[in-house]
Scaffold this motif. Structure first.
Motif, short mmCIF file in Angstrom:
data_model
loop_
_atom_site.label_atom_id
_atom_site.label_comp_id
_atom_site.label_asym_id
_atom_site.label_seq_id
_atom_site.Cartn_x
_atom_site.Cartn_y
_atom_site.Cartn_z
N TRP A 58 46.18 52.92 32.41
CA TRP A 58 46.86 51.96 33.28
C TRP A 58 46.63 52.33 34.74
O TRP A 58 46.68 53.50 35.12
N TYR A 81 47.69 50.78 38.80
CA TYR A 81 48.22 49.76 39.72
C TYR A 81 47.33 49.79 40.95
O TYR A 81 47.20 50.83 41.62
N TRP A 129 43.07 44.24 42.76
CA TRP A 129 41.96 43.85 41.90
C TRP A 129 41.32 42.56 42.39
O TRP A 129 41.92 41.80 43.16
N ALA A 147 39.24 39.13 40.75
CA ALA A 147 38.90 38.40 39.53
C ALA A 147 38.06 37.18 39.89
O ALA A 147 38.48 36.33 40.68
N THR A 194 43.94 34.01 37.35
CA THR A 194 44.46 35.08 36.49
C THR A 194 45.08 36.20 37.31
O THR A 194 45.38 37.26 36.77
N LEU A 195 45.27 35.98 38.60
CA LEU A 195 45.89 36.98 39.47
C LEU A 195 46.87 36.31 40.44
O LEU A 195 46.66 35.15 40.82
N TRP A 227 49.39 45.69 37.83
CA TRP A 227 49.06 46.70 36.83
C TRP A 227 47.93 46.14 35.97
O TRP A 227 47.94 44.96 35.62
N ALA A 228 46.96 46.97 35.64
CA ALA A 228 45.83 46.50 34.85
C ALA A 228 45.47 47.50 33.77
O ALA A 228 45.58 48.72 33.97
N GLN A 255 42.21 48.18 31.25
CA GLN A 255 40.83 47.81 30.98
C GLN A 255 40.55 47.86 29.48
O GLN A 255 40.85 48.84 28.82
N HIS A 310 41.99 38.32 31.64
CA HIS A 310 40.76 37.85 32.28
C HIS A 310 39.61 38.29 31.39
O HIS A 310 39.22 39.46 31.38
N ARG A 318 40.07 42.52 31.07
CA ARG A 318 41.23 43.19 31.63
C ARG A 318 42.51 42.43 31.31
O ARG A 318 42.53 41.20 31.27
N PHE A 327 46.02 41.94 33.06
CA PHE A 327 46.78 42.10 34.29
C PHE A 327 48.26 41.84 33.99
O PHE A 327 48.60 40.86 33.34
#
Length: 343
Positions: free
Chosen positions: A3, A5, A8, A10, A119-120, A139-140, A142, A264, A269, A271
């Motif tokens: 994780w 933060y 990002w 997209a 998506t963000l 927070w993402a 992968q 996404h 990812r 998010f």
């Protein structure tokens, strides 16, 4: 670590035929429309300037329906004269999409409409005919591969433990619009059941490669699959087959139940739109290793130590690490955030 933060970016590729899109610098939230447009069928070419006897550069001045305008059958697109009038009419319903240098026109039927959503939560940093890019903080997590269209929804657990499989019997219409968090595996049955119930996306440690091909066809690869808006959305976090989620990955998902999130698929990812202070989620995840039956991956929770060169059942000599289940080739052990599929 699993994780993070961070801020990002997209990218949202656009199909041909965008009629509207967000401007650079515009503030958007996940789920907001970034662009919309029309899908056209096979275009029809009709005579324009030659038919009504004007120069090609003068055609636009006398057109009653400009390029981009909609038409119905027999709609008059351009007309000259009064008593002895000459006119260009549309043979089909659709839209005037292009004027050639020689004055001829192309009309195409409208077969569908498309919408691309963000998506963000953030700001549009790029906006052109090919792509709209959004930058924002979240927070993402992968993953390895994403399948289907992008998805937005609230996080909901579909399993009780990180090693559990997503069971179709636990999915119903009350989960419509949610992003379901699975455990070790999401099968083709659970994916199709979730899609039929209106679930936004299914996120799990792994999915069987054969099941993904059943759902998405032969276009499904280890790097993902881009499909139309009617396909289900799946995010594989670790690999394929069976892959229990490490505690460092699963427990933050439990804490974030109910939070807004987005998948996404192009970047694989997840998010999650929660404040940076939502929890101590940025922890190092354990390494991953191929399971002994070669049908999946498993987290290496135990302390690893080198075993030196070891002879395996296949008569291969290789450097290995010691685990509770026996030695494992070093080549079969990767960090959680190491690249595992070609991009």
């Amino acid at each position: 670590m699993a994780w993070r933060y961070s801020r990002w970016s997209a990218d949202h590729p656009l199909p041909i035929g965008a009629s509207e899109r967000a401007a650079e610098g515009q503030e958007v939230h996940a789920g907001d429309v970034l662009a919309a447009g029309t899908t056209y069928g096979t275009p029809v070419r009709i005579k324009g300037a030659r038919r009504i006897g004007v120069a090609p550069e003068d055609l636009a001045r006398i057109m009653r329906v400009p390029v981009g305008g909609g038409v119905e059958p027999r709609t008059v697109i351009a007309r000259t004269g009064r008593r002895f009038a000459r006119a260009v009419s549309s043979p089909i319903a659709g839209r005037v999409i292009h004027q050639r240098a020689d004055g001829d026109l192309y009309i195409a039927p409208v077969v569908g409409r498309w919408v691309v959503r963000s998506t963000l939560d953030g700001e549009v940093s790029r906006s052109d005919d090919g792509c709209v890019t959004v930058q924002g903080s979240a927070w993402a997590l992968q993953g390895v591969a994403g399948y289907g269209p992008d998805a937005i929804g609230d996080i909901t657990l579909a399993v009780d433990a990180p090693m559990d499989e997503v069971q179709p019997s636990r999915i119903d219409v009350r989960m419509q619009g949610r992003i379901l968090i699975g455990g070790a595996r999401a099968t083709a049955e659970s994916i199709t059941r979730a899609h039929a119930c209106g679930v936004a996306a299914v996120v799990a440690g792994a999915a069987p490669a054969g099941g993904l091909r059943v759902v998405y066809g032969d276009e499904a690869t280890a790097s993902g699959a881009t499909t139309g808006s009617e396909a289900p959305t799946v995010l594989c976090l670790i690999g394929f087959g069976v892959a229990p989620l490490p505690r460092e990955v699963f427990m933050p998902l439990v804490a974030l139940v109910g939070a807004r999130a987005a998948v996404h698929t192009a970047s694989a990812r997840l998010f999650v739109f929660a404040p940076e202070s939502a929890g101590d989620f940025a922890q190092n995840a354990p390494s991953l290793a191929l399971s002994n039956d070669w049908l999946g991956a498993r987290p290496m929770d135990e302390h690893l130590s080198l075993a030196g060169v070891t002879r395996f059942a296949s008569e291969i000599l290789a450097d290995a690490v010691v685990t509770d289940d026996g030695p494992v080739p070093i080549a079969n052990v990767l960090a959680f955030d190491a690249p595992r599929t070609p991009r």
